[in-house]
Motif scaffolding. Structure first.
Motif, PDB file in Angstrom:
ATOM      1  N   UNK A  52       0.823  -1.208   0.000  1.00  9.84           N
ATOM      2  CA  UNK A  52       0.000   0.000   0.000  1.00  9.84           C
ATOM      3  C   UNK A  52       0.861   1.264   0.000  1.00  9.84           C
ATOM      4  N   UNK A  53       0.385   2.260  -0.733  1.00  9.99           N
ATOM      5  CA  UNK A  53       0.868   3.633  -0.622  1.00  9.99           C
ATOM      6  C   UNK A  53      -0.273   4.450  -0.030  1.00  9.99           C
ATOM      7  N   UNK A  54       0.036   5.269   0.961  1.00 12.55           N
ATOM      8  CA  UNK A  54      -1.016   5.973   1.690  1.00 12.55           C
ATOM      9  C   UNK A  54      -0.721   7.475   1.700  1.00 12.55           C
ATOM     10  N   UNK A  55      -1.728   8.248   1.305  1.00  7.29           N
ATOM     11  CA  UNK A  55      -1.648   9.702   1.299  1.00  7.29           C
ATOM     12  C   UNK A  55      -2.556  10.241   2.400  1.00  7.29           C
ATOM     13  N   UNK A  81      -8.614  15.104   8.672  1.00  7.85           N
ATOM     14  CA  UNK A  81      -7.718  14.580   7.652  1.00  7.85           C
ATOM     15  C   UNK A  81      -8.491  13.636   6.729  1.00  7.85           C
ATOM     16  N   UNK A  82      -7.973  13.493   5.521  1.00  9.21           N
ATOM     17  CA  UNK A  82      -8.474  12.476   4.602  1.00  9.21           C
ATOM     18  C   UNK A  82      -7.344  11.534   4.265  1.00  9.21           C
ATOM     19  N   UNK A  83      -7.593  10.245   4.454  1.00 15.94           N
ATOM     20  CA  UNK A  83      -6.615   9.206   4.152  1.00 15.94           C
ATOM     21  C   UNK A  83      -7.050   8.506   2.869  1.00 15.94           C
ATOM     22  N   UNK A  84      -6.159   8.492   1.885  1.00 15.42           N
ATOM     23  CA  UNK A  84      -6.402   7.788   0.627  1.00 15.42           C
ATOM     24  C   UNK A  84      -5.398   6.649   0.515  1.00 15.42           C
ATOM     25  N   UNK A  85      -5.922   5.443   0.337  1.00 14.22           N
ATOM     26  CA  UNK A  85      -5.092   4.242   0.267  1.00 14.22           C
ATOM     27  C   UNK A  85      -5.067   3.762  -1.177  1.00 14.22           C
ATOM     28  N   UNK A  91      -1.374   3.225  -9.934  1.00 15.10           N
ATOM     29  CA  UNK A  91      -1.786   3.232 -11.342  1.00 15.10           C
ATOM     30  C   UNK A  91      -3.261   3.599 -11.483  1.00 15.10           C
ATOM     31  N   UNK A  92      -4.049   3.366 -10.442  1.00 13.03           N
ATOM     32  CA  UNK A  92      -5.481   3.656 -10.470  1.00 13.03           C
ATOM     33  C   UNK A  92      -5.823   4.542  -9.273  1.00 13.03           C
ATOM     34  N   UNK A  93      -7.099   4.865  -9.137  1.00 12.39           N
ATOM     35  CA  UNK A  93      -7.544   5.689  -8.024  1.00 12.39           C
ATOM     36  C   UNK A  93      -7.436   4.958  -6.700  1.00 12.39           C
ATOM     37  N   UNK A  94      -7.755   5.644  -5.584  1.00 10.33           N
ATOM     38  CA  UNK A  94      -7.646   5.021  -4.263  1.00 10.33           C
ATOM     39  C   UNK A  94      -8.593   3.838  -4.119  1.00 10.33           C
ATOM     40  N   UNK A  95      -8.116   2.813  -3.404  1.00 11.22           N
ATOM     41  CA  UNK A  95      -8.945   1.642  -3.129  1.00 11.22           C
ATOM     42  C   UNK A  95      -9.686   1.798  -1.798  1.00 11.22           C
ATOM     43  N   UNK A  96      -9.345   2.837  -1.051  1.00  9.13           N
ATOM     44  CA  UNK A  96     -10.046   3.141   0.199  1.00  9.13           C
ATOM     45  C   UNK A  96      -9.814   4.604   0.519  1.00  9.13           C
ATOM     46  N   UNK A  97     -10.870   5.299   0.908  1.00 10.26           N
ATOM     47  CA  UNK A  97     -10.775   6.682   1.376  1.00 10.26           C
ATOM     48  C   UNK A  97     -11.564   6.791   2.665  1.00 10.26           C
TER      49      UNK A  97
END
Length: 234
Positions: A52-55, A81-85, A91-97
């Motif tokens: 995972x990469x997490x923003x 805060x907003x966490x985007x996983x 390569x694609x959009x977040x799989x969890x927000x």
């Protein structure tokens, strides 16, 4: 010596508004916000899910986190805060927000659990032991296919009973330095997992994360994480 509590949903919801108050550690300047900061870390607890990469609020905070990895704490400005996983590589959009509210001085852990088909966030706040001589423990049920669990001392008492998936128990104080744990289906005598010699140091509180699958691979396991966390090598 022991007490029990398994009100998971209140603990998870409480993370949004009630992080504990502790002095934040030093951190890079770009995570400072006039001293009003919180500490946050991530646990990858979703089996069969890529790294995972997490923003957080659009900033890349955790990179290439693999299954069972628990990151170090990172300082971040307190507030909403907003966490985007993302899957590794983005390569694609977040799989969890998910969105949370971090309280100034709080030490918080966000676990990403479930499976690749349906990820589930579980937020919690981390607290120290009551004093330098005491030891505390809590348990978190993050095993997607497990029934409600009993967390039991081998040949001893039930610490937490009937803990459902996604549940964060409250902390309890314990006297023992080492505990041999068992996981059982709630109300059953059948042992799903034996975990010998979990060490509890004076002045620490430990979180025991139940991870993996009862039926399948990766198998059910416990990951123990002390708090205060050990400082990484310089």
């Amino acid at each position: 010596m022991f007490s029990t509590d398994h009100d998971a949903r209140q603990m998870a919801e409480g993370f949004r508004w009630n992080c504990c108050h502790l002095p934040p550690a030093e951190a890079p300047f770009y995570f400072r916000n006039g001293g009003k900061a919180a500490m946050i870390r991530l646990l990858h607890a979703a089996p069969h899910t890529d790294n995972l990469d997490v923003f957080v609020n659009g900033i890349s905070v955790f990179q290439n986190i693999s299954y069972t990895d628990l990151s170090s704490y990172v300082r971040f400005p307190a507030g909403r805060i907003q966490i985007d996983v993302f899957q590794r590589g983005r390569a694609h959009g977040p799989i969890l927000t998910v969105q949370y509210h971090l309280i100034h001085g709080g030490y918080c852990t966000v676990a990403v659990t479930g499976t690749a088909a349906k990820l589930v966030p579980v937020g919690m706040y981390d607290r120290p032991a009551a004093d330098p001589e005491s030891r505390s423990i809590r348990c978190v049920h993050l095993s997607p296919d497990s029934p409600a669990l009993d967390f039991v001392v081998q040949n001893g008492p039930v610490l937490f009973s009937g803990v459902p998936f996604q549940t964060v128990t409250r902390y309890i104080q314990v006297r023992s330095q080492k505990i041999d744990m068992e996981l059982k289906a709630a109300g059953s005598t059948a042992v799903l997992l034996k975990v010998p010699k979990i060490t509890l140091h004076a002045g620490e509180s430990a979180t025991l994360y139940g991870l993996g699958f009862v039926n399948g691979s990766p198998s059910l396991t416990i990951k123990a994480a002390p708090f205060p966390a050990k400082a990484p090598p310089s």
